[in-house]
Scaffold this motif. Structure first.
Motif, PDB file in Angstrom:
ATOM      1  N   GLY A   7     105.346  76.016  98.550  1.00 47.53           N
ATOM      2  CA  GLY A   7     104.814  75.264  97.421  1.00 47.53           C
ATOM      3  C   GLY A   7     105.264  73.823  97.474  1.00 47.53           C
ATOM      4  N   GLY A   8     104.291  72.909  97.486  1.00 48.11           N
ATOM      5  CA  GLY A   8     104.600  71.487  97.590  1.00 48.11           C
ATOM      6  C   GLY A   8     104.512  70.755  96.271  1.00 48.11           C
ATOM      7  N   GLY A   9     104.962  71.403  95.185  1.00 48.36           N
ATOM      8  CA  GLY A   9     105.031  70.755  93.881  1.00 48.36           C
ATOM      9  C   GLY A   9     106.332  69.995  93.723  1.00 48.36           C
ATOM     10  N   LEU A 130     116.975  80.531 103.988  1.00 50.15           N
ATOM     11  CA  LEU A 130     116.645  80.485 102.559  1.00 50.15           C
ATOM     12  C   LEU A 130     115.151  80.250 102.403  1.00 50.15           C
ATOM     13  N   VAL A 131     114.514  81.083 101.591  1.00 44.88           N
ATOM     14  CA  VAL A 131     113.099  80.921 101.260  1.00 44.88           C
ATOM     15  C   VAL A 131     113.011  80.593  99.778  1.00 44.88           C
ATOM     16  N   VAL A 132     112.382  79.471  99.453  1.00 48.72           N
ATOM     17  CA  VAL A 132     112.297  78.994  98.078  1.00 48.72           C
ATOM     18  C   VAL A 132     110.878  79.210  97.573  1.00 48.72           C
ATOM     19  N   ALA A 133     110.732  80.044  96.545  1.00 47.62           N
ATOM     20  CA  ALA A 133     109.425  80.272  95.926  1.00 47.62           C
ATOM     21  C   ALA A 133     109.196  79.180  94.898  1.00 47.62           C
ATOM     22  N   ALA A 134     108.456  78.161  95.317  1.00 46.99           N
ATOM     23  CA  ALA A 134     108.111  77.041  94.442  1.00 46.99           C
ATOM     24  C   ALA A 134     106.599  77.001  94.282  1.00 46.99           C
ATOM     25  N   ASP A 135     106.000  78.196  94.222  1.00 43.93           N
ATOM     26  CA  ASP A 135     104.535  78.309  94.261  1.00 43.93           C
ATOM     27  C   ASP A 135     103.914  78.535  92.891  1.00 43.93           C
ATOM     28  N   GLY A 136     104.576  78.084  91.836  1.00 49.31           N
ATOM     29  CA  GLY A 136     103.933  77.934  90.545  1.00 49.31           C
ATOM     30  C   GLY A 136     103.886  79.172  89.674  1.00 49.31           C
ATOM     31  N   VAL A 137     103.174  79.024  88.550  1.00 54.13           N
ATOM     32  CA  VAL A 137     103.159  80.047  87.514  1.00 54.13           C
ATOM     33  C   VAL A 137     102.576  81.366  88.017  1.00 54.13           C
TER      34      VAL A 137
END
Length: 400
Positions: A7-9, A130-137
């Protein structure tokens, strides 16, 4: 450390910046499923406190953010044909596209790989420390492990739509319009020299009564432009610019999670939590998640300890914002309770909508109490003490 941000937010990009600044040897990739520059959302708001935080953690991106933001220090409310204006805390607006452009450019300059049009599926996590879930609502990674995270999603009662407008507001603007089917209102704020964000909200019976549930985008925008003609000063509203879909009405989804990490997968931003848009905190909280996670990874000796520390810190820090968002949403859902007050009093209580005491005190009495509390310290203490207790009592009765 090898890190993959899905996620590129704001949260994913800013975390990549902070981690690269902490150690340039980190191998960091940000995967964004959409093309660069295709973001939707018009403008976002933030306040001086966030800007100060960003200057402390990465002055270069903070300076760029500051330079491309617009500012206001007043709020104005249009109620029927009356207008009232109050001075408040300084606020900032910036286009979401410009914000992401600033963060992406900074990340790339530091050596982060940002891969657009690259979707990471939930069935096989990337090979990384590390995997970062930054993929939104609607996070696919969170949904895949929803039972582990203890995800709960609660839909609000009112309908809203996120629009742009060519009207450049000079302050944070509210407009409340009475129709034969009930009240409809908008929030507007500028984000550059040519456009503003305009969020429209109403109760379900107003939405269906006005035919907004059946109207196409063009007809819906025409109706809204007519209803908010005074606030818009004759300017037009703009729907979604993407060719994939028109402007859509939604019920706000409040997302909470019991835990924020699973092995080496961690949630940030809207994947971890959402707060009602009426408090304007979503972007701020996402960036603060990134700051807290980067600090935990720097300060804690192992990854599990870092993720546990991050979860404890952010869960605790979020409680005031989540409470404020819940009460703010309820204020608008109960708008008829306040809208018939004189506009200056209604606007004063609009500013107090985060208060846990307000729903339990007659509005006129609360207004007088609040005015008096500004003069008497004992009354301020009483307000702070009484509100949470009344809220807990009401909640326990509901559960029974």
């Amino acid at each position: 450390m090898k890190v993959v941000c899905v996620g590129g937010g704001p949260a994913g990009l800013y975390l990549s910046i902070l981690l690269k600044r902490q150690d340039p040897a980190h191998d960091i990739t940000v995967h964004e499923r959409n093309p660069r520059g295709s973001t939707y959302g018009w403008g976002v708001t933030y306040w001086r406190g966030l800007l100060d935080e960003l200057h402390a953690h990465d002055p270069e991106s903070a300076r760029a953010l500051d330079a491309h933001s617009v500012r206001w220090d007043e709020g104005v409310a249009h109620v029927r044909d009356l207008t009232t204006r109050h001075r408040g805390d300084p606020g900032f607006g910036i286009g979401r596209h410009r914000l992401l452009e600033i963060l992406a450019d900074r990340a790339l300059a530091l050596g982060v790989r940002v891969e657009y049009e690259h979707e990471v599926g939930p069935d096989r996590l990337p090979d990384a420390d590390l995997v970062v879930a930054a993929d939104g609502v609607r996070s696919a990674l969170r949904t895949r492990y929803a039972d582990h995270f203890g995800t709960e999603v609660a839909a609000g009662r009112n309908f809203y739509v996120w629009l742009g407008t060519t009207k450049v507001f000079d302050s944070f603007t509210f407009a409340f319009v009475e129709t034969e089917h009930g009240w409809i209102w908008c929030y507007g704020y500028p984000f550059d020299g040519e456009r503003s964000t305009c969020v429209v909200e109403c109760a379900p019976e107003t939405w269906t009564g006005l035919g907004l549930d059946r109207a196409g985008e063009a007809d819906g925008l025409t109706l809204l432009e007519r209803l908010f003609a005074v606030a818009l000063d004759g300017h037009r509203l703009i729907g979604r610019s993407s060719a994939r879909a028109g402007a859509s009405w939604l019920n706000f989804r409040t997302v909470t999670n019991r835990t924020w990490y699973r092995d080496n997968l961690v949630l940030v931003g809207d994947a971890a939590h959402t707060t009602h848009y009426s408090i304007g905190a979503g972007t701020t909280l996402a960036l603060q998640d990134a700051i807290a996670l980067a600090a935990a990874l720097r300060e804690q000796p192992t990854l599990p300890q870092a993720l546990a520390h991050y979860e404890r810190e952010r869960s605790s820090a979020l409680l005031p914002a989540q409470s404020a968002a819940r009460h703010s949403a309820q204020w608008y859902e109960n708008l008829p309770r306040y809208i018939h007050l004189p506009p200056e009093r209604m606007f004063a209580l609009l500013g107090q909508r985060h208060s846990p005491l307000l729903p339990y005190v007659p509005p006129q009495l609360y207004y007088r109490l609040d005015r008096a509390a500004g003069q008497v310290q004992a009354l301020r203490r009483l307000k702070r003490w009484l509100g949470p207790r009344l809220a807990r009592t009401a909640q326990s009765r509901t559960l029974k």
